[in-house]
Design a protein around this motif. Structure first.
Motif, PDB file in Angstrom:
ATOM      1  N   CYS A  18       0.867  -1.177   0.000  1.00 36.59           N
ATOM      2  CA  CYS A  18       0.000   0.000   0.000  1.00 36.59           C
ATOM      3  C   CYS A  18       0.902   1.224   0.000  1.00 36.59           C
ATOM      4  O   CYS A  18       1.691   1.408   0.902  1.00 36.59           O
ATOM      5  CB  CYS A  18      -0.884   0.006   1.224  1.00 36.59           C
ATOM      6  SG  CYS A  18      -2.021   1.386   1.264  1.00 36.59           S
ATOM      7  N   ARG A 147      -6.882  -8.161   1.815  1.00 31.15           N
ATOM      8  CA  ARG A 147      -5.684  -8.862   2.298  1.00 31.15           C
ATOM      9  C   ARG A 147      -6.055  -9.716   3.496  1.00 31.15           C
ATOM     10  O   ARG A 147      -6.802  -9.261   4.356  1.00 31.15           O
ATOM     11  CB  ARG A 147      -4.622  -7.878   2.796  1.00 31.15           C
ATOM     12  CG  ARG A 147      -3.982  -7.049   1.759  1.00 31.15           C
ATOM     13  CD  ARG A 147      -3.064  -6.005   2.429  1.00 31.15           C
ATOM     14  NE  ARG A 147      -2.883  -4.911   1.499  1.00 31.15           N
ATOM     15  CZ  ARG A 147      -2.759  -3.638   1.847  1.00 31.15           C
ATOM     16  NH1 ARG A 147      -2.777  -3.295   3.120  1.00 31.15           N
ATOM     17  NH2 ARG A 147      -2.609  -2.715   0.942  1.00 31.15           N
ATOM     18  N   HIS A 175      -8.089  -2.886   4.516  1.00 31.01           N
ATOM     19  CA  HIS A 175      -7.926  -3.914   3.474  1.00 31.01           C
ATOM     20  C   HIS A 175      -8.292  -5.308   4.008  1.00 31.01           C
ATOM     21  O   HIS A 175      -8.753  -6.157   3.268  1.00 31.01           O
ATOM     22  CB  HIS A 175      -6.485  -3.923   2.944  1.00 31.01           C
ATOM     23  CG  HIS A 175      -6.156  -2.729   2.105  1.00 31.01           C
ATOM     24  ND1 HIS A 175      -6.526  -2.608   0.787  1.00 31.01           N
ATOM     25  CD2 HIS A 175      -5.492  -1.584   2.400  1.00 31.01           C
ATOM     26  CE1 HIS A 175      -6.106  -1.448   0.305  1.00 31.01           C
ATOM     27  NE2 HIS A 175      -5.471  -0.804   1.272  1.00 31.01           N
ATOM     28  N   ASP A 182      -6.525   0.067  -3.255  1.00 31.36           N
ATOM     29  CA  ASP A 182      -5.496   1.017  -3.650  1.00 31.36           C
ATOM     30  C   ASP A 182      -5.504   1.092  -5.171  1.00 31.36           C
ATOM     31  O   ASP A 182      -5.168   0.118  -5.851  1.00 31.36           O
ATOM     32  CB  ASP A 182      -4.124   0.573  -3.140  1.00 31.36           C
ATOM     33  CG  ASP A 182      -4.046   0.594  -1.628  1.00 31.36           C
ATOM     34  OD1 ASP A 182      -4.773   1.398  -1.018  1.00 31.36           O
ATOM     35  OD2 ASP A 182      -3.274  -0.199  -1.070  1.00 31.36           O
ATOM     36  N   GLU A 209      -2.590   9.293   1.208  1.00 26.59           N
ATOM     37  CA  GLU A 209      -2.471   8.215   0.213  1.00 26.59           C
ATOM     38  C   GLU A 209      -3.589   8.391  -0.809  1.00 26.59           C
ATOM     39  O   GLU A 209      -4.696   7.885  -0.630  1.00 26.59           O
ATOM     40  CB  GLU A 209      -2.568   6.840   0.887  1.00 26.59           C
ATOM     41  CG  GLU A 209      -1.479   6.607   1.933  1.00 26.59           C
ATOM     42  CD  GLU A 209      -1.596   5.243   2.609  1.00 26.59           C
ATOM     43  OE1 GLU A 209      -2.575   4.512   2.352  1.00 26.59           O
ATOM     44  OE2 GLU A 209      -0.692   4.917   3.395  1.00 26.59           O
ATOM     45  N   HIS A 212      -5.794   5.287  -2.002  1.00 25.74           N
ATOM     46  CA  HIS A 212      -6.576   4.452  -1.086  1.00 25.74           C
ATOM     47  C   HIS A 212      -8.017   4.968  -0.996  1.00 25.74           C
ATOM     48  O   HIS A 212      -8.261   6.036  -0.438  1.00 25.74           O
ATOM     49  CB  HIS A 212      -5.897   4.467   0.286  1.00 25.74           C
ATOM     50  CG  HIS A 212      -6.578   3.664   1.339  1.00 25.74           C
ATOM     51  ND1 HIS A 212      -6.175   2.406   1.703  1.00 25.74           N
ATOM     52  CD2 HIS A 212      -7.641   3.954   2.139  1.00 25.74           C
ATOM     53  CE1 HIS A 212      -6.959   1.951   2.676  1.00 25.74           C
ATOM     54  NE2 HIS A 212      -7.863   2.881   2.946  1.00 25.74           N
TER      55      HIS A 212
HETATM   56 ZN   LIG Z   1      -4.614   1.125   1.036  1.00 26.25          ZN
END
Ligand SMILES: [Zn+2]
Length: 217
Positions: A18, A147, A175, A182, A209, A212
């Motif tokens: 990420c 994930r 996640h 992402d 980010e 994201h």
């Molecule tokens: Zn992320």
């Protein structure tokens, strides 16, 4: 012993962290180096060995990257390590075999998973983006959607060891709940900003980010 070592190298090579820019399928891209990134971290996030990324750029593998400079990031195919990439992807797919609460989304890395409601909304948003904007939406890498906590743990360990990009410890990443993606490109983020809210998708966390985005329904 040889086989075990090879497996662990492949496992690391498949990690798309990420925060790392991952080259889309097809051609090399220019990556602007961010503060804290390393040559090996950028290579790992893109399914490359440090040596192959270094030689692609004509530098040595202990080359010290400098924030603000750029690197050319080839696809694994362009560096001729297709076999390794295929194996790594297969390993990831096995590790993320779907639980009943997950639904699948189509990506350049095959089917990846999200919370079933998030996946249905994502697929509808993606169809809208393709039909009305001509832009495909997909995660930046095989670990850029759902994930497992084991995968989150691997990414966190990479971060702690100074190789990976910033990652939360296991249990603290959206996640793991299958509600965040992402994105692969800023263009995709623009589309999500324009049409995502109708599908419950938008930018609600991790303000530093841009890639994201999360499902908020
Ligand atoms: Zn992320």
């Amino acid at each position: 012993m040889g086989a075990r070592k090879r497996f662990s190298i492949l496992a690391v090579a498949t990690l798309a962290v990420c925060g790392a820019l991952v080259a889309p399928a097809g051609a090399s891209v220019t990556h602007t180096i961010q503060p804290g990134e390393t040559l090996s971290g950028i290579a790992a996030a893109n399914g490359l060995t440090t040596d192959s990324l270094a030689s692609w750029n004509g530098v040595s593998s202990d080359y010290l990257v400098i924030a603000g400079n750029t690197l050319s990031v080839p696809t694994p195919e362009e560096t001729g390590v297709t076999a390794a990439t295929t194996s790594a992807t297969a390993t990831t797919s096995t590790a993320t075999a779907p639980a009943s609460w997950l639904g699948s989304i189509s990506t350049p890395w095959g089917d990846l998973y999200l919370d079933a409601g998030a996946a249905a909304a994502w697929n509808a948003m993606r169809t809208d983006a393709l039909n009305n904007y001509g832009v495909d939406l997909y995660p930046a890498g095989p670990l850029s959607a759902y994930r497992t906590s084991a995968q989150q743990g691997e990414m966190y360990e990479l971060f702690l060891s100074g190789v990976g990009s910033p990652a939360n410890p296991p249990g603290y990443s959206s996640h793991e709940y299958g509600i965040s993606v992402d994105l692969a490109t800023p263009e995709m983020r623009d589309i999500v900003d324009q049409i995502g809210w109708a599908y419950g998708w938008g930018k609600v966390e991790a303000p530093d980010e841009w890639w994201h985005v999360s499902w908020t329904d």
